[in-house]
Design an enzyme around this catalytic site. Structure first.
Site: not given
Ligand code: 3EB
Length: 335
Positions: A143, A150, A203, A216, A323
């Site tokens: 990932y 990306r 992050y 989000r 999820e």
């Molecule tokens: C998170 O909130 C959980 O890498 O496109 C959620 C939605 C998550 C999109 C992405 C990853 C992605 O980090 C994982």
């Protein structure tokens, strides 16, 4: 007019609308072009199931640079698959990181080129299906490799890496190609963040050398009803995974996050005041055995009107079990 066909057997609404794209779960082939097939098992309704996009406007279909696409009105649906085994030599020759990183970069470059060429440049929602997402290869979880490719492609195409980025999800599948679908628009969507969570694009580096590039939620205004996409949402508060090992608590925390996104959406776009029971959801479960426990929480939180599909797939953090992605504002979701 844009609609989400739900359930898949439902006739197109309104009459005359045609489906211009689909993501099929539980099958190795899509019925439509463009269409993405995600081989993950569908737990409910226990048969192949599809998210389908339909429109009453004329549909123009095409293929360019490995991307299949269909345009209808101001929207474009596109899919691409890149098999990392087919690009491994190119990745080595270019010293471009891992094969998966290279495949992700290539896939996004091709999507961006197509979107820009078609004049539907504004990415609204992206679905990412990554083979063996939690495996560690060459010291880096896959990932996290995907995130490098990306982000590089966003930067290389002159796109922003934070703020006005699309809603997305990233799930793990078995062996196969990296598979990506997206919806894009001629108009700029509004990106929405969750006040309970650190934006994913911020992050800390403990989660990988590059941050994920997604918002989000994304809202497309100016429709009859604003169209809302809530990204894959999990049991993360701040930037940490909570309730590790407790799938019921993770599901509740996920709904607390979804409700926070809905509240933030209503705050920044008062015409987009959606309730949680107006959402159509796809619930991704790492373990099929958790279905009954998760379903009980979902039905408690969403109520009996809930339109929910359950799919078995890996979550992009190894410590998460569930999820949920959601959307609202499709004309045919009205009661
Ligand atoms: C998170 O909130 C959980 O890498 O496109 C959620 C939605 C998550 C999109 C992405 C990853 C992605 O980090 C994982």
């Amino acid at each position: 007019m844009l609609g989400l066909a739900w359930p898949p057997a439902a006739p197109a609404q309104p009459p005359g609308a045609q489906v211009f794209g689909e993501i099929v779960f539980g099958s190795s082939a899509a019925a439509l072009q463009p269409g993405l097939a995600v081989a993950c098992p569908v737990l409910v309704p226990a048969q192949p199931w599809a998210l389908r996009w339909q429109s009453a406007a004329p549909v123009l279909r095409g293929e360019a640079g490995g991307v299949s696409f269909a345009e209808s009105g101001e929207l474009l649906f596109a899919t691409i698959s890149v098999d990392e085994r087919a690009v491994a030599d190119a990745a080595r020759a270019a010293a471009a990181g891992s094969a998966l990183e290279h495949a992700a970069r290539r896939a996004y470059e091709a999507l961006f080129a197509l979107l820009d060429a078609r004049g539907h440049g504004k990415l609204l929602r992206v679905w990412n299906y990554v083979p063996r997402i939690n495996e560690v290869e060459g010291g880096l979880e896959r990932y996290r490799q995907f995130n490098i490719g990306r982000q590089d492609a966003f930067a290389g195409a002159g796109r922003v890496l934070e703020g006005a980025v699309p809603a997305a999800c990233a799930l793990g599948v078995g062996d196969g190609a990296l598979a990506i679908a997206c919806l894009a628009s001629r108009r700029t969507p509004l990106a929405i963040e969750n006040p309970r969570q650190v934006s994913a694009y911020h992050y800390p580096s403990a989660y990988g050398p590059r941050s994920p590039t997604f918002a989000r939620a994304a809202l497309l205004r100016g429709e009859d009803k604003p169209l809302l996409f809530i990204s894959g949402t999990a049991s993360i508060v701040g930037h940490r995974s909570l309730h590790v090992g407790d799938v019921v608590a993770q599901t509740h925390e996920t709904f607390d996050n979804i409700e926070a996104v809905l509240a933030e959406c209503a705050r920044v776009a008062p015409e987009a005041r959606y309730r949680v029971d107006e959402l159509a959801c796809v619930v991704y479960l790492r373990r099929a055995a958790d279905l009954d426990a998760v379903r009980a929480v979902v039905e408690q939180r969403l109520g009996p009107r809930a339109q929910c599909t359950y799919v078995e797939a890996d979550i992009c953090r190894a410590d998460l079990l569930v999820e949920i992605e959601a959307s609202a504002g499709h004309p045919n979701l009205e009661a």
